[in-house]
Design an enzyme around this catalytic site. Structure first.
Site, PDB file in Angstrom:
ATOM      1  N   ARG A   1     -15.484  97.416 -24.212  1.00 59.11           N
ATOM      2  CA  ARG A   1     -15.420  98.813 -24.668  1.00 59.11           C
ATOM      3  C   ARG A   1     -14.672  99.713 -23.686  1.00 59.11           C
ATOM      4  O   ARG A   1     -14.040 100.677 -24.092  1.00 59.11           O
ATOM      5  CB  ARG A   1     -16.832  99.337 -24.907  1.00 59.11           C
ATOM      6  CG  ARG A   1     -17.389  98.766 -26.191  1.00 59.11           C
ATOM      7  CD  ARG A   1     -18.683  99.386 -26.561  1.00 59.11           C
ATOM      8  NE  ARG A   1     -19.015  99.011 -27.929  1.00 59.11           N
ATOM      9  CZ  ARG A   1     -20.239  98.984 -28.411  1.00 59.11           C
ATOM     10  NH1 ARG A   1     -21.259  99.323 -27.651  1.00 59.11           N
ATOM     11  NH2 ARG A   1     -20.448  98.642 -29.657  1.00 59.11           N
TER      12      ARG A   1
ATOM     13  N   LYS B   1     -28.406  91.614 -46.109  1.00 57.28           N
ATOM     14  CA  LYS B   1     -28.935  92.392 -47.224  1.00 57.28           C
ATOM     15  C   LYS B   1     -27.897  92.994 -48.149  1.00 57.28           C
ATOM     16  O   LYS B   1     -26.936  93.604 -47.695  1.00 57.28           O
ATOM     17  CB  LYS B   1     -29.767  93.541 -46.666  1.00 57.28           C
ATOM     18  CG  LYS B   1     -31.082  93.111 -46.054  1.00 57.28           C
ATOM     19  CD  LYS B   1     -31.813  94.358 -45.663  1.00 57.28           C
ATOM     20  CE  LYS B   1     -33.148  94.095 -45.034  1.00 57.28           C
ATOM     21  NZ  LYS B   1     -33.611  95.332 -44.399  1.00 57.28           N
TER      22      LYS B   1
ATOM     23  N   GLY C   1     -19.679  95.030 -36.132  1.00 62.10           N
ATOM     24  CA  GLY C   1     -21.027  94.459 -36.051  1.00 62.10           C
ATOM     25  C   GLY C   1     -21.044  92.960 -35.815  1.00 62.10           C
ATOM     26  O   GLY C   1     -20.347  92.428 -34.954  1.00 62.10           O
TER      27      GLY C   1
ATOM     28  N   GLY D   1     -21.976 100.322 -37.745  1.00 59.91           N
ATOM     29  CA  GLY D   1     -22.376 101.278 -38.785  1.00 59.91           C
ATOM     30  C   GLY D   1     -21.241 102.189 -39.199  1.00 59.91           C
ATOM     31  O   GLY D   1     -21.067 102.483 -40.384  1.00 59.91           O
TER      32      GLY D   1
HETATM   33  P1  AMP Z   1     -25.919  92.050 -41.439  1.00 64.07           P
HETATM   34  O1  AMP Z   1     -26.399  92.829 -40.261  1.00 64.07           O
HETATM   35  O2  AMP Z   1     -26.428  92.531 -42.753  1.00 64.07           O
HETATM   36  O3  AMP Z   1     -24.407  91.827 -41.423  1.00 64.07           O
HETATM   37  O4  AMP Z   1     -26.592  90.632 -41.305  1.00 64.07           O
HETATM   38  C1  AMP Z   1     -26.298  89.757 -40.280  1.00 64.07           C
HETATM   39  C2  AMP Z   1     -27.417  88.773 -40.195  1.00 64.07           C
HETATM   40  O5  AMP Z   1     -27.530  88.093 -41.411  1.00 64.07           O
HETATM   41  C3  AMP Z   1     -27.194  87.740 -39.133  1.00 64.07           C
HETATM   42  O6  AMP Z   1     -28.137  87.912 -38.108  1.00 64.07           O
HETATM   43  C4  AMP Z   1     -27.391  86.414 -39.867  1.00 64.07           C
HETATM   44  O7  AMP Z   1     -28.198  85.491 -39.166  1.00 64.07           O
HETATM   45  C5  AMP Z   1     -28.098  86.838 -41.123  1.00 64.07           C
HETATM   46  N1  AMP Z   1     -27.893  85.877 -42.226  1.00 64.07           N
HETATM   47  C6  AMP Z   1     -26.725  85.478 -42.761  1.00 64.07           C
HETATM   48  N2  AMP Z   1     -26.933  84.543 -43.705  1.00 64.07           N
HETATM   49  C7  AMP Z   1     -28.258  84.334 -43.761  1.00 64.07           C
HETATM   50  C8  AMP Z   1     -29.094  83.469 -44.538  1.00 64.07           C
HETATM   51  N3  AMP Z   1     -28.586  82.632 -45.450  1.00 64.07           N
HETATM   52  N4  AMP Z   1     -30.434  83.544 -44.339  1.00 64.07           N
HETATM   53  C9  AMP Z   1     -30.948  84.390 -43.415  1.00 64.07           C
HETATM   54  N5  AMP Z   1     -30.217  85.224 -42.663  1.00 64.07           N
HETATM   55  C10 AMP Z   1     -28.888  85.194 -42.838  1.00 64.07           C
END
Ligand code: AMP
Length: 396
Positions: free
Chosen positions: A35, A197, A354, A377
């Site tokens: 950074r 999610k 992220g 974010g």
């Molecule tokens: P996000 O912050 O929404 O981009 O989510 C990232 C997180 O999603 C990471 O820590 C991954 O380990 C998790 N992730 C991705 N695929 C899966 C899965 N099939 N089951 C559980 N967690 C997941």
């Protein structure tokens, strides 16, 4: 939006909001300079322009109290080595003493203020605090994309009291890639979304369905879509209350003629121990996963199918991992897609902040993509089409 290129800052005291929220090791030393390095083009340009440079940042979450653990002093040291010139570290960010010190700065001198989040007023975007910060300077430069989605005193409030207010090179580049290059993309434009999610990313899905030719959904997010289409997903991470949201996105994709692509197979396991980074034995399943098993990564057929789409794309945007990439057994899909993106040298490839940045770094392909966003974010909100407060305050 105006940038530092558009204004004359010679001899002016310039308040530069940067993102020096760096990780520190157990000895309190900066353990990753990324950074700080990212802010150098703007700082070096201001040095050449003979401005008096007053840098401000937050570090960690000191929650409005002075806490040495979150002091920016180690950053001043690291920055000084990178700039090859002294950086004057100031032990506060407001007050008469600090004002009189910055008033004595010579042209091209660089000072770094102490953590702005030592004051709760910073995150409250308190008007009086913004005014106190503004007393240090004549002009405002925002180069902290990672906090541009927050309306805080140093990222937004201060701008009311200073002129000109312009963007640094880092923000300029973020807007160029996350904005221009995805708003008027070279086609085919493929968006790859993953992560945990649907609820976190539904606004991004919705906004990008207006622009993309292909949208690939991987990660746990895919299971909500597969469940919505009547598939069995076993014990995979899912948002059962987002079935309607998923169906609405599928409908919109059809209307907009966007090819919406889901995994055709998954790596699954009966046991996940995230804390110890281990999983039980793994097995590959097709579109349906039996009870007791959780999908943890996209399978080999999906990797091949997704990679083929990537190979045929001219613009690629990746946001979110394809599986639990933090664990070796479920990292293959994410790394394989990173590799496919890196190998498409013809395309403009954008990594949207992220976890995707962590994944691309871990995959060893960070040098081979066109642009890696510095905002988690902030990049999501920007891609959703939201106006970021830290950008809205800059001169047009
Ligand atoms: P996000 O912050 O929404 O981009 O989510 C990232 C997180 O999603 C990471 O820590 C991954 O380990 C998790 N992730 C991705 N695929 C899966 C899965 N099939 N089951 C559980 N967690 C997941």
């Amino acid at each position: 939006m105006k940038t530092i290129r558009d204004v004359n800052l010679e001899g002016k005291r310039v308040f530069v909001r940067v993102d020096f929220n760096v990780p520190l090791d157990e000895h309190g030393q900066v353990s990753d300079m990324t950074r700080i390095t990212a802010a150098l083009p703007t700082i070096n340009y201001l040095i050449q322009q003979k401005a008096k440079i007053i840098l401000a940042s937050h570090l960690g979450r000191p929650d409005g109290t002075k806490n040495e653990k979150y002091s920016l002093a180690p950053v001043a040291k690291g920055l000084s080595e990178l700039l090859k010139q002294p950086v004057l570290f100031l032990t506060d960010c407001i007050g008469e003493k600090i004002i009189s010190t910055v008033n004595k700065l010579a042209n091209s001198e660089v000072a770094l203020l102490e953590n702005v989040r030592f004051y709760a007023e910073e995150t409250d975007n308190d008007e009086k605090f913004s005014q106190e910060l503004a007393k240090l300077a004549d002009a405002y430069v925002n180069d902290a994309f990672g906090t541009a989605h927050r309306a805080h005193s140093s990222t937004a409030g201060i701008a009311k009291f200073l002129s000109p207010c312009v963007a640094g090179f880092l923000i300029e580049r973020e807007l160029e890639f996350l904005g221009k290059k995805t708003a008027n993309p070279e086609h085919p434009f493929t968006v790859i979304l993953g992560g945990a999610k649907v609820s976190d990313k539904i606004s991004v899905i919705d906004a990008l369905l207006d622009k993309a030719d292909n949208m690939i959904i991987g990660g746990a997010m895919a299971y909500t879509f597969l469940l919505a289409q009547g598939h069995k997903i076993g014990n995979s991470l899912v948002e059962s209350d987002k079935i309607d949201t998923a169906l609405a996105a599928i409908k919109k994709a059809k209307e907009k003629n966007v090819q919406l692509v889901f995994p055709v197979d998954s790596v699954a396991t009966d046991h996940i121990d995230f804390a110890n980074r281990t999983v039980g034995t793994t097995q590959i399943f097709g579109l349906d996963i039996p009870d007791g098993m959780s999908g943890i990564d996209i399978g080999p057929k999906s990797v091949e199918q997704f990679s083929e789409i990537v190979r045929q794309s001219k613009t690629i945007l990746l946001n979110g991992p394809m599986g639990i990439f933090e664990i070796k057994e479920s990292a293959k899909g994410t790394f394989a897609i990173a590799e496919a993106i890196a190998q498409n040298r013809e395309a403009i490839s954008i990594i949207g902040g992220g976890d995707s940045v962590k994944a691309i770094n871990k995959s060893g392909h960070s040098e081979d993509v066109t642009f890696i966003s510095t905002g988690g974010g902030a990049s999501l909100e920007f891609l959703e089409g939201k106006t970021l407060p830290g950008i809205a305050v800059l001169d047009q």
